[in-house]
Design an enzyme around this catalytic site. Sequence first.
Site, PDB file in Angstrom:
ATOM      1  N   GLU A 131       0.821  -1.111   0.077  1.00 47.89           N
ATOM      2  CA  GLU A 131      -0.007   0.041  -0.080  1.00 47.89           C
ATOM      3  C   GLU A 131       0.824   1.244   0.054  1.00 47.89           C
ATOM      4  OE1 GLU A 131      -2.531   3.312   1.843  1.00 47.89           O
ATOM      5  OE2 GLU A 131      -0.441   2.379   2.299  1.00 47.89           O
ATOM      6  N   GLU A 132       2.005   1.095   0.872  1.00 47.33           N
ATOM      7  CA  GLU A 132       2.768   2.399   0.989  1.00 47.33           C
ATOM      8  C   GLU A 132       3.682   2.633  -0.288  1.00 47.33           C
ATOM      9  OE1 GLU A 132       2.281   4.204   3.537  1.00 47.33           O
ATOM     10  OE2 GLU A 132       1.726   3.358   5.331  1.00 47.33           O
TER      11      GLU A 132
HETATM   12  N1  PHE Z   1      -2.980   5.211   3.102  1.00 44.18           N
HETATM   13  C1  PHE Z   1      -2.244   6.380   3.834  1.00 44.18           C
HETATM   14  C2  PHE Z   1      -1.136   5.518   4.363  1.00 44.18           C
HETATM   15  O1  PHE Z   1      -1.304   4.514   4.693  1.00 44.18           O
HETATM   16  C3  PHE Z   1      -2.820   7.222   4.959  1.00 44.18           C
HETATM   17  C4  PHE Z   1      -4.293   7.161   5.059  1.00 44.18           C
HETATM   18  C5  PHE Z   1      -5.037   6.225   5.542  1.00 44.18           C
HETATM   19  C6  PHE Z   1      -4.963   8.006   4.324  1.00 44.18           C
HETATM   20  C7  PHE Z   1      -6.373   6.021   5.514  1.00 44.18           C
HETATM   21  C8  PHE Z   1      -6.237   8.167   4.322  1.00 44.18           C
HETATM   22  C9  PHE Z   1      -6.897   7.258   5.020  1.00 44.18           C
HETATM   23  O2  PHE Z   1      -0.011   6.089   4.742  1.00 44.18           O
HETATM   24 ZN    ZN Z   2       0.904   5.026   5.683  1.00 42.68          ZN
HETATM   25 ZN    ZN Z   3      -1.870   3.428   5.860  1.00 41.45          ZN
END
Ligand code: PHE
Ligand code: ZN
Ligand code: ZN
Length: 283
Positions: A131-132
């Site tokens: 995801e990151e």
């Molecule tokens: N997805 C982003 C991360 O993991 C942060 C995030 C989480 C943004 C949830 C929006 C909603 O760093």
């Molecule tokens: Zn994150």
């Molecule tokens: Zn996250």
Amino acid sequence: PPDIPVADVQAQLGELQRIADENGGNRAHGQPGHKATVDYLQSELDALGFETTVQEFSADGDTGWNLIADWPAGNANEVLMLGGHVDSVPNGPGINDNGTGTAGLLEVARAVAEQDLQPNKQLRFAWWGAEELGLLGSGHYVQNLPAAELDKLSGYLNFDMTGSPNAGYFVYSPEGQPEGSAELTDTLNAYFDTTGVETELIDLGGRSDHAAFADAGVPTGGTFTGAEGQMTEEQAQKWDGTAGEAFDGCYHQSCDTVDNVNETALDRNTDAIAYALWTLATS
Ligand code: PHE
Ligand code: ZN
Ligand code: ZN
Ligand code: CA
Ligand code: ZN
């Protein structure tokens, strides 16, 4: 719906912290702590009676993994999916981001198994890799899902950062999302109504793993307790937080450890997952 014991969720955060500690301090894509986390979760879910699949993909020159766990009950033509990302950033163990969603989903899956739940809909849990790096694991899953399988998805609920230390209570806005998303939002809000906690709708755009599902036309929803943004005065009053401070001051840093979690927020958000699952998938 069951009340998930927050101590059990905290115990899983301890396991994720241990996995990071034993693997160079993180659980990031391309690092051993990522696969160790996937292996740990898979063994737990197998023992509970889930049908698990590990989907391998390649990103940035390294292998990544998605873990999918199906509960073998319910109408296979109507699938409710729930997920969150399992990788951390390389900077730290990623306990709030996203050990909280990871552990909450595992403990809800445990409750499903312990009740031997026989839902109308089939349940599918997912823990996404990479995801990151740009939502790569969930993107890989959706892109490789045959159209007939995509059509069976009645909704996707995402949980990313559910225990921020200076917690906000955000529910994903259905605005601009596929038709059917409002039912998911309303269900999550109905849980928070029972606790007396006021929520705010938030437009997360493409910032987490629901994005690929929304792009494919699947109704989406989720909860979030805030990242690097600062809490306002008004929010601090309704959420008993600190104005002018970040929701998560350790966002993407080495200090995102087991000490970086608001237990009340973790408890409420995990119970919200269970409430939504039981409401949407059983009659
Ligand atoms: N997805 C982003 C991360 O993991 C942060 C995030 C989480 C943004 C949830 C929006 C909603 O760093
Ligand atoms: Zn994150
Ligand atoms: Zn996250
Ligand atoms: Ca609880
Ligand atoms: Zn593949």
